[in-house]
Scaffold this active site. Structure first.
Site, PDB file in Angstrom:
ATOM      1  CB  CYS A   2     -14.515  53.771 -28.127  1.00  0.00           C
ATOM      2  SG  CYS A   2     -15.431  54.973 -28.621  1.00  0.00           S
ATOM      3  NE  ARG A  27     -13.582  47.825 -29.585  1.00  0.00           N
ATOM      4  CZ  ARG A  27     -14.110  47.378 -30.115  1.00  0.00           C
ATOM      5  NH1 ARG A  27     -13.883  45.420 -30.113  1.00  0.00           N
ATOM      6  NH2 ARG A  27     -15.430  47.145 -30.660  1.00  0.00           N
ATOM      7  CD1 TRP A  74     -10.408  56.128 -34.496  1.00  0.00           C
ATOM      8  CD2 TRP A  74     -12.284  56.294 -34.866  1.00  0.00           C
ATOM      9  NE1 TRP A  74     -10.380  56.362 -36.048  1.00  0.00           N
ATOM     10  CE2 TRP A  74     -12.166  56.764 -36.083  1.00  0.00           C
ATOM     11  CE3 TRP A  74     -14.556  57.197 -34.967  1.00  0.00           C
ATOM     12  CZ2 TRP A  74     -12.586  56.799 -37.553  1.00  0.00           C
ATOM     13  CZ3 TRP A  74     -14.753  57.009 -36.214  1.00  0.00           C
ATOM     14  CH2 TRP A  74     -13.920  57.101 -37.189  1.00  0.00           C
ATOM     15  CG  ASN A 100     -18.332  51.216 -28.857  1.00  0.00           C
ATOM     16  OD1 ASN A 100     -17.760  52.325 -29.834  1.00  0.00           O
ATOM     17  ND2 ASN A 100     -17.778  49.788 -29.255  1.00  0.00           N
ATOM     18  N   GLY A 101     -20.192  53.926 -29.809  1.00  0.00           N
ATOM     19  CA  GLY A 101     -21.322  53.765 -30.841  1.00  0.00           C
ATOM     20  C   GLY A 101     -22.048  55.495 -31.054  1.00  0.00           C
ATOM     21  CD  GLU A 486      -5.288  44.412 -47.896  1.00  0.00           C
ATOM     22  OE1 GLU A 486      -6.472  45.433 -48.879  1.00  0.00           O
ATOM     23  OE2 GLU A 486      -5.052  44.269 -47.028  1.00  0.00           O
ATOM     24  CE  LYS A 490      -3.402  46.754 -45.256  1.00  0.00           C
ATOM     25  NZ  LYS A 490      -4.402  45.716 -45.062  1.00  0.00           N
ATOM     26  CD  GLU A 493      -5.231  50.055 -43.606  1.00  0.00           C
ATOM     27  OE1 GLU A 493      -6.351  49.960 -43.301  1.00  0.00           O
ATOM     28  OE2 GLU A 493      -4.469  49.148 -44.094  1.00  0.00           O
ATOM     29  CG  HIS A 509      -8.725  53.958 -69.994  1.00  0.00           C
ATOM     30  ND1 HIS A 509      -9.039  54.285 -71.219  1.00  0.00           N
ATOM     31  CD2 HIS A 509      -8.592  52.637 -69.926  1.00  0.00           C
ATOM     32  CE1 HIS A 509      -9.112  53.085 -72.265  1.00  0.00           C
ATOM     33  NE2 HIS A 509      -8.622  52.627 -71.204  1.00  0.00           N
ATOM     34  CE  LYS A 608      -7.102  44.399 -37.036  1.00  0.00           C
ATOM     35  NZ  LYS A 608      -6.717  44.356 -38.300  1.00  0.00           N
TER      36      LYS A 608
HETATM   37  C1  G6P Z   1     -11.197  49.105 -40.292  1.00  0.00           C
HETATM   38  C2  G6P Z   1      -9.617  48.248 -40.444  1.00  0.00           C
HETATM   39  C3  G6P Z   1      -9.308  47.120 -42.174  1.00  0.00           C
HETATM   40  C4  G6P Z   1     -10.481  46.886 -42.288  1.00  0.00           C
HETATM   41  C5  G6P Z   1     -12.465  47.202 -42.148  1.00  0.00           C
HETATM   42  C6  G6P Z   1     -13.200  45.981 -42.003  1.00  0.00           C
HETATM   43  O1  G6P Z   1     -10.893  50.140 -41.664  1.00  0.00           O
HETATM   44  O2  G6P Z   1      -8.618  49.416 -40.419  1.00  0.00           O
HETATM   45  O3  G6P Z   1      -8.038  46.929 -41.642  1.00  0.00           O
HETATM   46  O4  G6P Z   1     -10.360  45.810 -43.112  1.00  0.00           O
HETATM   47  O5  G6P Z   1     -12.095  48.104 -41.007  1.00  0.00           O
HETATM   48  O6  G6P Z   1     -13.237  45.312 -40.724  1.00  0.00           O
HETATM   49  P1  G6P Z   1     -13.580  43.888 -40.849  1.00  0.00           P
HETATM   50  O7  G6P Z   1     -13.367  44.144 -39.363  1.00  0.00           O
HETATM   51  O8  G6P Z   1     -15.130  44.018 -40.625  1.00  0.00           O
HETATM   52  O9  G6P Z   1     -13.190  42.995 -41.517  1.00  0.00           O
END
Ligand code: G6P
Length: 613
Positions: A2, A27, A74, A100-101, A486, A490, A493, A509, A608
């Site tokens: 948010c 956000r 969000w 926000n929270g 990773e 990606k 996501e 396994h 994000k």
């Molecule tokens: C969210 C974002 C990711 C990020 C993660 C941790 O899930 O979409 O891209 O890696 O948070 O965020 P940070 O800001 O703590 O790296």
């Protein structure tokens, strides 16, 4: 999660708030809304969907005023619809709030409201707070509006960043923070309050970061900051933000993610600027210079993080154990915060976070601090909560990252971890020549990245050939196993294709059962000490007819014969390969997501900055 923003000044509030919402949309983007004080009454518009939807509604019925608040959501409590969108208004329609929270005890508070015949209209936790403020304000003729907000906040269990307006005080905006970030911008006869500085920088560079437990009241062109509970006035430092508008705009690129992938041509070098010592084969990390001896003598290091930053942490473990021989444990912050980990005065807790605001990582830090650990941070956002609550730290200096899927922040984090491991390693006695070797590779990284970006079309072709696949497998060994994780993250996501990262040898396994002629398998195969083992794993995939996409660091006929596609990064140090190879995986995920018509910068359900646990 948010994004919230408030404005009070002499200009048209609507355009400032809407532009601000666009900047904060990363956000959260499932609904948004805006409330403005118009002729001493609160007018508002709220809409499910992206800020674009809100803008269309506002074109039909614009709001006019110089004081207002806005929110991009969000969803946590209550589905993303118009009613659950913020701002929330109290039953009198005189008070509006954005939040926000999470208000954890909202059910208990709802009961109190119910007994007073106040029924909430939304399913959110946030509305409860505005109704509670209203109840206190209207019931008590002794309390001012500010003190009613304080009194309501004292009842809240949970996390909040809030901004509130009241039509009885048409020049006043109140904000308060507990766990969710807030920045107050000080302009010329105008003030801004937002979840981060991005909506503020085009208006002013002077900002104050609120800390937990603080409330900022702007009224009649003056402001003061005080402790929410004690009301004690707090004198705060005014910081100057060093961010350019270009850095937070897409420019010539179609997507933020693409811009950020291309930024890596210079962002990794920015991370290293002034930090490499070629002569001595070591690094200089000013932010933790006074902590090096404590880290060296630590009995253990915990690295804690979430998402992509956690993957960087796994790479960090390999590096620190390799160079400095200090035991490292890597933990999801959401797990670490609740488990009984062995933490004492000899423990170092290293938190990694792009945003510096992730709620679980912040909670893990608090735990480490309470138990006596030395707490260090690796953060991208300057002035963020994590950068301020840690004992010391290293900024990644990758520049603002806006695309929800992390790219340049990840490569910057790994770069910092290499520099940290090397610094510790040299202090622990590894040879200068060993240090110089990796520094040489780091020093040419911009060229390596440029080479990879030049091969963009080759990577795109692989995406085109595999875009119909419903599953992907990513394999790597040793330091490249986290790169496989990773790469898979990606892809998941942003393209919603199911993908798994696995240590290459573990494939037999379980995941090997999934391999058939429809399954692309992305394999990280640098010519390091695992190369022959990886070749055997590739053979195993080949025998099951999997589609083999190999990423390696020099042409190799055996690889070419076995693979359907070979993508090459320039020859580099084995510990730098995770950086260069991950850029190929970013491009592959980006192109696959585009081919599937996905919204790459705003993938569904994600945000994000995850400021709720
Ligand atoms: C969210 C974002 C990711 C990020 C993660 C941790 O899930 O979409 O891209 O890696 O948070 O965020 P940070 O800001 O703590 O790296």
């Amino acid at each position: 999660m948010c994004g919230i923003i408030g404005y009070v000044g002499k200009r048209d509030g609507l355009s400032i708030l809407l532009k601000g919402l666009e900047r904060l949309e990363y956000r959260g983007y499932d609904s948004s809304g805006i409330a403005i004080l118009q002729n001493k009454t609160i007018k508002y518009v709220k809409k499910a969907g992206k800020v674009e939807e809100l803008k269309s509604s506002l074109k039909q019925s614009p709001l006019m005023g110089k004081v207002g608040i806005a929110h991009t959501r969000w969803a946590t409590h209550g589905e993303p619809n118009d009613i659950n969108s913020h701002p929330h208004l109290d039953i009198t329609g005189k008070i509006a709030l954005v939040h926000n929270g999470i208000i954890e005890n909202y059910q208990d508070l709802k009961k109190i409201l119910y007994e007073e015949n106040i029924n909430c209209v939304s399913d959110t936790d946030s509305e409860v707070l505005v109704q509670l403020i209203s109840l206190i304000y209207n019931k008590s003729n002794k309390l001012s509006f500010q003190d009613s907000v304080r009194a309501a906040l004292k009842e809240v269990v949970g996390a909040y960043g809030i901004v509130v307006i009241c039509s009885d005080f048409p020049e006043m905006v109140i904000s308060a923070r507990m766990g969710s970030p807030l920045v107050l911008g000080l302009g010329d006869d105008e003030y801004f309050i937002a979840s981060d500085a991005s909506p503020i920088i085009e208006h002013t560079r002077d900002v104050i970061y609120l800390d937990d437990g603080e409330m900022a009241v702007v009224n009649d062109n003056k402001y003061y900051i005080s402790n929410i509970n004690s009301k004690k006035i707090i004198s705060k430092v005014v910081d100057s933000i060093d961010l350019s508008i270009q850095e937070i705009e897409k420019g010539e690129f179609s997507h933020f993610m693409l811009k950020e992938i291309f930024d890596q041509k210079h962002s990794i070098t920015d991370t290293m600027r002034g930090r490499l010592n070629f002569k001595d084969g070591t690094t200089f990390l000013g932010g933790i210079i006074d902590q090096i001896e404590s880290i060296k003598s630590a009995s253990r290091i915990y690295i804690t993080a979430c998402g992509t930053s956690w993957h960087a942490g796994l790479i960090g473990k390999h590096l620190i154990e390799y160079y400095a021989r200090i035991p490292v444990h890597v933990e999801y912050a959401s797990e670490f915060r609740y488990r009984n980990a062995i933490i004492d005065n000899d423990t170092v807790l290293l938190a990694i976070s792009q945003s510096g605001e992730t709620a679980d990582t912040l909670a893990a830090i608090k735990k480490g601090k309470n138990k006596g650990a030395l707490v260090l941070g690796i953060c991208n956002v300057v002035g963020s909560s994590i950068s301020r609550v840690t004992d010391a730290g290293i900024y990644t200096h990758a520049g603002p990252e806006i695309g929800v899927a992390s790219t340049k922040a990840f490569t910057a984090q790994v770069t910092v971890l290499i520099m940290l491991a090397l610094k510790l390693g040299r202090k622990m006695g590894i040879a200068k020549t060993k240090g110089k070797k990796i520094i040489q590779s780091l020093n040419k990284i911009s060229k390596d990245v440029a080479y990879i970006l030049n091969s963009y079309e080759d990577i795109k072709k692989v995406a085109e050939k595999t875009s119909k696949a419903e599953n992907f497998l990513y394999l790597g060994r040793g330091i490249n196993f986290p790169v496989a994780l990773e790469g898979a993250l990606k892809l998941k996501e942003i393209s919603y294709i199911h993908a798994e990262g696995y240590p290459a040898a573990e494939m037999k396994h379980g995941p090997i059962a999934l391999i058939d002629e429809k399954m692309p398998v992305v394999i990280l195969a640098p010519h390091d000490n695992t190369f022959l083992k990886i070749l055997s794993n590739i053979q195993e995939v080949k025998s099951r007819k999997g589609i083999i996409i190999t990423i390696t660091d020099r042409p190799n006929s055996e690889l070419t014969n076995l693979s359907d596609y070979v993508l090459i990064v320039p020859k580099t140090h084995q510990h730098v390969f995770p950086i260069t190879s991950s850029i190929i995986l970013q491009i592959l995920a980006f192109e696959l997501a585009l081919l599937k018509g996905c919204n790459v910068d705003k993938p569904r359900n994600l945000a994000k900055s995850v400021t709720v646990e």
